[in-house]
Motif scaffolding. Structure first.
Motif: not given
Length: 384
Positions: A117-126
């Motif tokens: 799940g680390v390529l999710d937009r929310w995660v990737y933005a952090h």
């Protein structure tokens, strides 16, 4: 086959250690060898290891580890010396040393990356600047080179496409699984409430995950505050280790005088976790991003009705099987509404629990999904 998993295999790491543990138990039954290579810092508690597997702990390198996640000279030295002994090296996550090092050292051994799940937009933005730096150093190229990329759902398929800019040549969707037999027998009702001093005469909502900003606590806390104003016969138990949000949660509780309505009980394991699920009238996780939430799977396996966001990794499946769980939008008002709907209707809660358990037995039992991954291992090992 000789399989090496690389992961921060500690209680503090969230879901991946549990996923590896359950998969390993199945793989060992098929006669394969499994080692787990884990960076560790002082004070961290290693996760249990299935009998027959081996855990190799490597100290994280101080100072550098603050800037380069999971950096460990010992881990690099182990791989340099022993990588050739394995048929499969399985890396968990991205942008940390354990996912880069095997590609730096070797080009011949089959390598698997689970995205988690680390390529999710929310995660990737952090911490995006760190990730862009890692991409420029080779993370994107190494993901492209992986013999197999395992994802959990179709959302992650889109995430990988967006990240790479093209379709990965060897990508497979295999969801996380849960060992249903672990939840066949639960502690007697009331066990958790008695141990942690929670009232017996109130409905109990359970949040059980890392106390992290992405878990939706900024939605759950105000959403529950509005609910409990009209329904003071309800208590929210926040269970999980601090991962950057505990102080904020405590401040919210104090600021709004919710000490009697919201209880923080710390990280739960073993029978305490099962007892919490047995006592809960509702499990909730309004998360912004999950690869494939083990916490939600375990709640469903325990027969606890769930109120979750559609970002838990299998929201699409829950939406298709509407009676297996209730979905909340990413707003406090939606959380409040979900609490109103589910907690007001005992028959609805029973139906949700029954349908969720049936869904898990059919699609997410660990024996089913672990065999799917094992078959993929065999296939890439046979590639010319």
């Amino acid at each position: 086959m000789r399989i090496l998993n690389i992961c921060a295999y500690t209680w503090q790491s969230g879901g991946p250690p549990k996923i590896i543990f359950d998969h390993t138990e199945v793989v060992l039954r098929y006669g394969h060898q499994v080692d787990i290579l884990s960076p560790v810092s002082p004070g961290e508690k290693p996760y249990p290891v299935p009998e027959g597997a081996r855990l190799i702990l490597c100290r994280r390198t101080p100072v550098i580890n603050k800037f380069f996640r999971e950096f460990s000279i010992e881990l690099y030295q182990y791989l340099k010396k022993h990588a050739h002994e394995y048929d499969i090296i399985h890396c968990h996550g991205l942008w940390h040393f354990g996912t880069l090092a095997p590609f730096m050292i070797d080009r011949t051994i089959a390598k698997v990356i689970t995205v988690h799940g680390v390529l999710d937009r929310w995660v990737y933005a952090h911490n995006n600047w760190k990730k862009q730096l890692m991409d420029s150093l080779a993370q994107k190229a190494y993901l492209q080179r992986a013999d197999l990329v395992q994802i959990n759902n179709t959302d992650e398929q889109e995430d990988v496409l967006r990240y790479l800019g093209h379709v990965h040549p060897n990508l497979v969707i295999i969801p996380n699984g849960v060992k249903m037999s672990d939840f066949a027998t639960l502690p007697p009702k009331g066990t958790f409430r008695r141990k942690f001093g929670l009232p017996m005469d109130k409905k109990m909502v359970l949040f059980m995950s890392r106390l992290n900003a992405k878990k939706g606590l900024d939605l759950l806390l105000p959403g529950f505050r509005e609910y409990v104003r009209q329904h003071p016969d309800t208590v929210l138990a926040l269970a999980g280790p601090d991962d950057g949000y505990e102080a904020t949660a405590r401040q919210f509780i104090e600021q709004h005088n919710l000490g009697e309505s919201i209880r923080m009980v710390g990280m739960l394991t073993g029978d305490d976790k099962k007892a919490a699920l047995a006592d809960a009238d509702l499990f909730t996780l309004p998360s912004y991003s999950e690869g494939f939430s083990m916490a939600v799977l375990e709640a469903m396996a325990a027969g606890t009705p769930t109120l979750v966001s559609d970002r838990v990794g299998f929201g699409e499946v829950i939406r298709e099987h509407k009676a297996a769980g209730l979905l909340a939008s990413l707003t406090p008002a939606s959380v409040t509404e979900g609490l109103e709907i589910v907690l007001a209707d005992e028959q609805l809660r029973q139906n949700i629990a029954r349908n969720a358990t049936a869904l898990l037995k059919k699609q997410y039992d660990i024996d089913v999904v672990a065999k799917q991954l094992l078959d993929e291992y065999t296939r890439i090992c046979k590639k010319p």
